[in-house]
Design an enzyme around this catalytic site. Structure first.
Site, PDB file in Angstrom:
ATOM      1  N   GLY A 101       0.828  -1.200   0.000  1.00  0.00           N
ATOM      2  CA  GLY A 101       0.000   0.000   0.000  1.00  0.00           C
ATOM      3  C   GLY A 101       0.859   1.246   0.000  1.00  0.00           C
ATOM      4  O   GLY A 101       2.026   1.206  -0.358  1.00  0.00           O
ATOM      5  N   VAL A 140       2.148   4.891   1.978  1.00  0.00           N
ATOM      6  CA  VAL A 140       2.315   5.550   3.268  1.00  0.00           C
ATOM      7  C   VAL A 140       2.245   7.060   3.078  1.00  0.00           C
ATOM      8  O   VAL A 140       2.921   7.618   2.215  1.00  0.00           O
ATOM      9  CB  VAL A 140       3.660   5.169   3.915  1.00  0.00           C
ATOM     10  CG1 VAL A 140       3.774   5.791   5.287  1.00  0.00           C
ATOM     11  CG2 VAL A 140       3.805   3.670   3.996  1.00  0.00           C
ATOM     12  N   ASP A 195      11.102  -9.666   6.744  1.00  0.00           N
ATOM     13  CA  ASP A 195      11.393  -8.766   5.625  1.00  0.00           C
ATOM     14  C   ASP A 195      12.318  -7.631   6.071  1.00  0.00           C
ATOM     15  O   ASP A 195      12.060  -6.459   5.827  1.00  0.00           O
ATOM     16  CB  ASP A 195      10.096  -8.217   5.032  1.00  0.00           C
ATOM     17  CG  ASP A 195      10.329  -7.628   3.636  1.00  0.00           C
ATOM     18  OD1 ASP A 195      11.434  -7.816   3.080  1.00  0.00           O
ATOM     19  OD2 ASP A 195       9.415  -6.973   3.117  1.00  0.00           O
TER      20      ASP A 195
END
Ligand SMILES: *[C@@H]1O[C@H](CO)[C@@H](O)[C@H](O)[C@H]1NC(C)=O
Ligand SMILES: *[C@@H]1O[C@H](CO)[C@@H](O)[C@H](O)[C@H]1NC(C)=O
Ligand SMILES: *[C@@H]1O[C@H](CO)[C@@H](O)[C@H](O)[C@H]1NC(C)=O
Ligand SMILES: *[C@@H]1O[C@H](CO)[C@@H](O)[C@H](O)[C@H]1NC(C)=O
Ligand SMILES: *[C@@H]1O[C@H](CO)[C@@H](O)[C@H](O)[C@H]1NC(C)=O
Ligand SMILES: *[C@@H]1O[C@H](CO)[C@@H](O)[C@H](O)[C@H]1NC(C)=O
Length: 911
Positions: A592, A594, A708
């Protein structure tokens, strides 16, 4: 007769008792001292024979007064060797001691009792030490010259203030260290101050302007690491100055304006870091004969000196080869730089074409349209000259130390669409911008405060005039504030009702966020909760010491959450992000977008999850995930502040980190404009990250795996302290044995081999990625660099190979690193740690707590002593005994013995 006898008797008595005794002792005392001196010299002058020191013919170089006291010792260039006897200290009538041009060695005797000493010249001897009371008790001293002495390091004692009549103080090449003491300003008779070729550090004391008689100031060529630094403004305030030598130091800032009647003859500031234009008041000084300005960062028009000798050819940034005027755009931008005090950060604003481009400047068709100078540590004021850039659309001065007010002139800039001055120290009021659709970011300032302490150029009269109001006035202010508060609350309620009414419409207005999704997995999808009673077991509270200490004061935000829980209404986030304005986007990821936002005047980061990949995830699952995220809190993990669910929208609100990502600080320096990190800064960041991950792995209530970890997920605050963000958490349930299978998520290059091939995930997956990050910090290279030959693209392989050859490895390091011997050693240790972290087999990799132990011992070595260590150690006692034991156990095994990795039990369980 009788009378005469009566008179004569006491006189005879006096002569017999006192007279001869007094005369004899005074004579012999000083004479004895000179005879001592003759003995301590290995080759006393040939004329020094007998004992009649004050007799005149013998004892050349010695002068006495009528009472037989020695007043002068002048033994110049006689190749005398040996030492000075300590009894010299008793020559209390000495007025002149001149010993230059000999090879005398040893200690200089105490001079503190020579209240009449006027001249002291010691140049060019081989003395090794000065007396501890040096310069004490010398109120009559006029001339002190002590050049070229191989002394032990000494600093100028404050006692020099007692030499109130001193006219000459010359101590060049005399091992002077420390800073110039402020008491130099008391030497108001000083005409010559010469301290070249020493080890001085620090700045020119502002008090020096009191030296109204100073004609010669020579402080050039300091040999210390920091040299002399800071601004040179004070030199323009010395009315008698004729000779100024400041060359080969680290002075910064602009050349000050000089008085047109200045007597200046020689002006040498070559080889410093001076910036800004050369003031015409300097080039206009008629008496100037010799000017040297080379190798600075001087800007603006090339000055037109008439002096005999002029040296300004190399190493400056004048706009033209000739002395003609600069391009008007350059003139305007230099006015802007003037507002910031011509900082070194803008020294590259050189030449005559800002669209060349200068750092921070973007142009369209030779017109400046954007100026981006965030996080440049700029101080000073926002210059009204910005308003002359009449095509300026975007201006970003956020995260600096700017003071003063936002100039009204900016409201006249018709093209301005975006102004970010957040996180400065601006005062006064935000002026009313009438430009349509302008985006203003002003949070994190001191608006409303009086600008009294700002030093910001006097444009704050409005606010300071309201300062001295009486106390009854402040009562009415309280009333006014209450009134405003009430009306604001009413307004908020009205807007709330209104939005509630319109909520459905609004939802339709947000279009799905168009993002690439490289991993094909959303942030939320990455969170997998294993075990059925997973979250009920984590409901216990986390010790408050572990909570993230946000650099943003989050109390106001906390209040906001108090009334909503952590859940925030959509309307609040819409307002915070200006309806998800493109201009507020901080970054995009696989999950998405930010946005930067402002909640209750504080900056936050709002993550809007990609609705495409959110799929059908149920609200209940999302809430369970939030529950995990909010429990995982640590000062080195970016804190989740709140969230919002609205239709298919899923939003997460995090604390805002103003320092950007580690990636921007390591490899994207050109774009980000950051200066390269020092080794110490890198180590501090590495330790912060290790601590955050260690907490995830073991010190939190349960074991979490990040999966990650990479430099773009490591965020920095203003002080370059790091926090790990974006945990795509996998929680290991208590009863899970060693590992669990998952869908592979993460970023290629950082993936541990076993995870990439089998999807088997353990905490060692994070350790591997951490090792890769250490390698990137050591080399300044990206993990995968396609621009390199094929066998060099993968950093891990080439790093491990190069470590075998010390010379190769040295060349392989980040060229931006300046390494002392000490930091070179620690770098080798960290490189070794990185190598172990990236071992092929998971069980050969150390645990994260081991990394923390290794790094913290290294970091503590170089941490400047004035940095306050974080209170994590203090937090230990608050942790469970079990966790302490875990830490101690980790500290027990050493990494140098690689055997121990294979025998170390990796299947430790956390309870
Ligand atoms: C100076 O003279 C005093 C007495 O007159 C003596 O005690 C002292 O030792 C002398 N100092 C030195 C350094 O010779
Ligand atoms: C500095 O002083 C030393 C003696 O202390 C001398 O040998 C050397 O030549 C001097 N250096 C300069 C630059 O004058
Ligand atoms: C000056 O300082 C440097 C280190 O900064 C040192 O190596 C040198 O010996 C010092 N020189 C003198 C004359 O004290
Ligand atoms: C230096 O001068 C200032 C004021 O002129 C005075 O207050 C101060 O005591 C002096 N310092 C010394 C050490 O004499
Ligand atoms: C420099 O100064 C001299 C004398 O003042 C003057 O004649 C000359 O025109 C000036 N040059 C420029 C380029 O301004
Ligand atoms: C920022 O500037 C201030 C003074 O303006 C200075 O003291 C400080 O060291 C600077 N910080 C950095 C990181 O450059």
């Amino acid at each position: 007769m009788r009378r005469a006898r009566i008179l004569l008797l006491p006189l005879l008595l006096l002569l017999a008792v006192a007279g001869p005794a007094a005369a004899a002792t005074a004579m012999t005392a000083d004479a004895g001292i000179i005879l001592d001196l003759a003995k301590s010299l290995t080759n006393p002058p040939p004329s020094w024979t007998g004992t009649d020191v004050c007799g005149g013919v013998s004892f050349s170089g010695i002068t006495c007064d009528g009472a037989g006291r020695v007043t002068g010792i002048n033994l110049v260039k006689l190749h005398l060797s040996g030492t000075l006897s300590s009894s010299l200290a008793n020559l209390t009538s000495l007025q002149s001691l001149q010993l230059q041009g000999n090879v005398l060695e040893g200690d200089v005797p105490s001079l503190a009792r020579m209240g009449s000493l006027e001249t002291l010249v010691l140049d060019g001897n081989a003395f090794s030490a000065l007396p501890p009371d040096f310069l004490e008790g010398l109120p009559s001293l006029l001339k002190l010259s002590m050049d070229n002495l191989p002394l032990n390091p000494w600093s100028i004692p404050d006692a020099i203030a007692g030499c109130a009549m001193l006219q000459t103080f010359s101590a060049s090449n005399a091992s002077v260290s420390g800073s110039l003491p402020a008491v130099l300003a008391n030497l108001t008779s000083l005409q010559t101050l010469r301290l070249s070729y020493n080890n001085l550090t620090g700045v020119l004391p502002v008090g020096l302007e009191a030296l109204g008689a100073l004609e010669t100031l020579q402080l050039n060529n300091q040999k210390s690491d920091g040299k002399l630094s800071g601004p040179i403004d004070v030199v323009a305030k010395l009315p008698s100055l004729k000779t100024l030598w400041l060359q080969s130091n680290l002075f910064t800032g602009p050349i000050p304006e000089f008085d047109p009647n200045s007597q200046l003859e020689i002006f040498n500031v070559r080889d410093n870091k001076l910036t800004g234009p050369v003031p015409p008041s300097l080039s206009g000084i008629a008496s100037l004969q010799d000017v040297s300005l080379s190798n600075n960062f001087l800007q603006g028009p090339k000055p037109n000196f008439t002096a005999k000798t002029v040296d300004l050819k190399s190493g400056n940034g004048f706009c033209r080869e000739d002395s003609g005027p600069c391009d008007p755009l350059v003139t305007t931008l230099l006015e802007v730089a003037l507002g910031f005090g011509y900082p070194l950060q803008l020294a590259k604003w050189a030449g005559n074409n800002p669209c060349d481009p200068w750092p921070g400047i973007s142009c369209i068709k030779m017109d400046v349209t954007q100026i981006k100078l965030p996080r440049q540590n700029l101080s000073g004021i926002i210059s009204p000259a910005f308003a002359s850039l009449n095509r300026l659309q975007r201006l970003d001065l956020s995260n600096n130390q700017l003071t003063g007010v936002i100039p009204d002139a900016l409201t006249t800039l018709e093209t301005l669409k975006y102004l970010d001055v957040s996180n400065n120290r601006l005062t006064g009021q935000v002026p009313e911008f009438k430009q349509p659709n302008i985006k203003l970011m002003t949070a994190g300032n001191r608006f409303g405060e009086s600008g009294g302490d700002s030093g910001g150029g006097g444009s704050n009269d409005g606010s300071s005039s309201s300062n001295p109001t009486g106390s009854h006035n402040s009562k009415s202010n309280v009333g006014m504030i209450i009134g405003i508060l009430l009306s604001v609350i009413l307004l908020v309620i009205c807007i709330g009702l209104f939005l509630h009414h319109r909520r459905k419409k609004n939802v339709d207005k947000f279009s799905p966020v168009p993002t690439k999704s490289p991993s094909g997995e959303s942030e939320m999808m990455k969170i997998q909760i294993v075990g059925t009673n997973g979250h009920s077991s984590i409901s216990g509270s986390v010790p408050t010491e572990l909570y993230s200490h946000s650099s943003v004061d989050s109390t106001n935000i906390a209040d906001l959450f108090e009334s909503h829980g952590m859940q925030l209404p959509m309307s609040v986030l819409l307002k915070a992000t200006n309806n998800f304005d493109e201009d507020y986007i901080l970054g995009r990821g696989g999950f998405g977008v930010v946005y930067k936002g402002t909640l209750n005047g504080k900056l936050v980061a709002v993550k809007r999850c990609d609705s495409g990949t959110m799929g059908t995830k149920g609200l209940q699952e999302f809430m369970a995930e939030i529950d995990v995220l909010r429990k995982v809190r640590h000062r080195h993990l970016v804190a989740l502040l709140g969230y919002c669910t609205h239709g298919n929208e899923r939003l997460l609100v995090y604390e805002y980190m103003s320092g950007g990502t580690l990636r921007e600080h390591l490899c994207d320096l050109q774009q980000s404009g950051y200066t390269p990190l020092t080794w110490t800064q890198r180590m501090t960041i590495a330790l912060d990250v290790a601590r955050g991950i260690e907490y995830l792995h073991g010190l939190a209530q349960e074991t979490f795996i990040h999966r990650d970890l990479k430099p773009s997920n490591i965020l920095l605050d203003q002080d370059l302290r790091a926090k790990v963000s974006d945990f795509g958490l996998v929680k290991l349930a208590k009863d899970t044995d060693k590992s669990m299978m998952t869908r592979v998520a993460g970023t290629f290059g950082y993936l541990a081999p076993e995870y990439a091939t089998t999807g088997k995930v353990t905490t060692k997956v994070d350790v591997y990625a951490y090792g890769v990050i250490l390698m990137e910090m050591i080399t300044g290279r990206k993990v995968l660099d396609d621009s390199l030959p094929e066998d060099e693209t993968h950093l891990v392989t080439i790093f491990r190979k190069n470590m075998l050859d010390r010379e190769k490895f040295r060349k392989f390091l980040d060229p931006a690193l300046e390494l002392s011997a000490e930091s070179w050693n620690s770098l080798l240790e960290v490189a070794d740690l990185a190598r172990h972290c990236t071992a092929r087999e998971p069980h050969q990799r150390p645990d994260m707590c081991h990394c923390v132990n290794r790094l913290s011992s290294l970091v503590d070595q170089w941490k400047p002593t004035n940095v306050i260590d974080d209170d994590e150690e203090g937090g230990t006692s608050e942790m469970g005994l079990h966790q302490q034991l875990e830490r101690w156990r980790c500290g027990d095994f050493t990494i140098s013995d690689s055997e121990s990795f294979s025998t170390y039990n990796t299947s430790r369980k956390y309870h």
